[in-house]
Design a protein around this motif. Structure first.
Motif, short mmCIF file in Angstrom:
data_model
loop_
_atom_site.label_atom_id
_atom_site.label_comp_id
_atom_site.label_asym_id
_atom_site.label_seq_id
_atom_site.Cartn_x
_atom_site.Cartn_y
_atom_site.Cartn_z
N VAL A 122 0.82 -1.21 0.00
CA VAL A 122 0.00 0.00 0.00
C VAL A 122 0.86 1.26 0.00
N HIS A 123 2.17 1.10 -0.02
CA HIS A 123 3.06 2.27 -0.05
C HIS A 123 2.84 3.05 -1.35
N SER A 124 2.89 4.35 -1.26
CA SER A 124 2.53 5.22 -2.39
C SER A 124 3.32 4.91 -3.66
N GLU A 125 4.58 4.60 -3.56
CA GLU A 125 5.37 4.31 -4.77
C GLU A 125 4.89 3.03 -5.45
N ASP A 126 4.61 2.00 -4.67
CA ASP A 126 4.09 0.75 -5.25
C ASP A 126 2.73 0.97 -5.89
N VAL A 127 1.88 1.75 -5.25
CA VAL A 127 0.56 2.04 -5.79
C VAL A 127 0.67 2.85 -7.08
N ARG A 128 1.55 3.87 -7.09
CA ARG A 128 1.73 4.70 -8.30
C ARG A 128 2.15 3.85 -9.50
N ILE A 129 2.93 2.83 -9.28
CA ILE A 129 3.36 1.94 -10.37
C ILE A 129 2.20 1.04 -10.80
N ALA A 130 1.47 0.51 -9.84
CA ALA A 130 0.41 -0.46 -10.14
C ALA A 130 -0.79 0.14 -10.86
N VAL A 131 -1.08 1.43 -10.65
CA VAL A 131 -2.30 2.02 -11.21
C VAL A 131 -2.21 2.31 -12.71
N LYS A 132 -1.03 2.20 -13.26
CA LYS A 132 -0.84 2.56 -14.67
C LYS A 132 -1.05 1.35 -15.60
N ASP A 133 -1.59 1.64 -16.80
CA ASP A 133 -1.73 0.60 -17.81
C ASP A 133 -0.44 0.53 -18.62
N ALA A 134 -0.43 -0.26 -19.66
CA ALA A 134 0.77 -0.46 -20.48
C ALA A 134 1.23 0.82 -21.15
N LYS A 135 0.30 1.77 -21.35
CA LYS A 135 0.66 3.04 -21.98
C LYS A 135 0.96 4.14 -20.96
N GLY A 136 1.02 3.77 -19.68
CA GLY A 136 1.36 4.73 -18.64
C GLY A 136 0.20 5.57 -18.14
N ARG A 137 -1.03 5.22 -18.49
CA ARG A 137 -2.21 5.97 -18.05
C ARG A 137 -2.76 5.35 -16.76
N ASN A 138 -3.17 6.23 -15.85
CA ASN A 138 -3.78 5.75 -14.61
C ASN A 138 -5.15 5.15 -14.93
N ARG A 139 -5.36 3.91 -14.54
CA ARG A 139 -6.64 3.21 -14.74
C ARG A 139 -7.24 2.72 -13.43
#
Length: 164
Positions: A109-126
């Motif tokens: 749940v750390h912010s850096e791990d979440v920031r990586i996980a929320v992105k799709d293959a094109k780098g968009r937050n999904r």
């Protein structure tokens, strides 16, 4: 099976699909395939433009509410098998019509791990960066890509597990 297609509708739709470079037969087949996939109309059906969609009278739900409901369901309601289903793209396409899995695992749940996980293959937050569901030591980010056409399917799914 005998069918009757309104000739005036066929002509109007035919000219629209011709401009798109598609034969009307292909458009009809696409509609039928989507109807089979969604087990109903592949778009919301309502009376008088209200929120009476698929028998769920007066129920509308925002993306923020969907995220809250999913978080609660993952953490307290759903069997592990359904949580696993929600991480599968094909299941989410068939169940909700989404182009993304409802849940995606994240390292923590750390912010850096979440920031990586929320992105799709094109780098968009999904996925949500503020709501992370946790169950049995696993953390999940929650899809935010819900539109009006997905809401009736979500409400049916929610009802199958009980309202929260």
């Amino acid at each position: 099976m005998k069918t009757h297609i309104d000739p005036e509708l066929l002509e109007k739709a035919g000219s629209i699909f011709a401009e798109l470079g598609l034969p009307v037969e292909l458009a009809i087949n696409v509609f039928l395939a989507k109807a089979i996939q969604t087990q109903g109309f592949p778009f919301p059906v309502a009376l008088d433009g209200d929120s009476n969609r698929n028998g769920l009278v007066g129920q509308t739900v925002t993306n923020a509410e969907i995220t809250e409901i999913i978080q609660h369901f993952v953490e307290q309601v759903l069997p592990v098998s359904e949580i696993d289903n929600l991480t599968q793209l094909e299941y989410c396409r068939n169940t909700f019509g989404l182009s993304f899995p409802v849940l995606k695992t994240t390292k923590s749940v750390h912010s850096e791990d979440v920031r990586i996980a929320v992105k799709d293959a094109k780098g968009r937050n999904r996925y949500s960066t503020s709501k992370v569901a946790q169950r049995d030591g696993v953390s999940y980010v929650i899809c935010t890509q819900w539109t009006d056409r997905h809401r009736p399917a979500f409400l049916r799914w929610q009802k199958s597990y009980g309202d929260c």
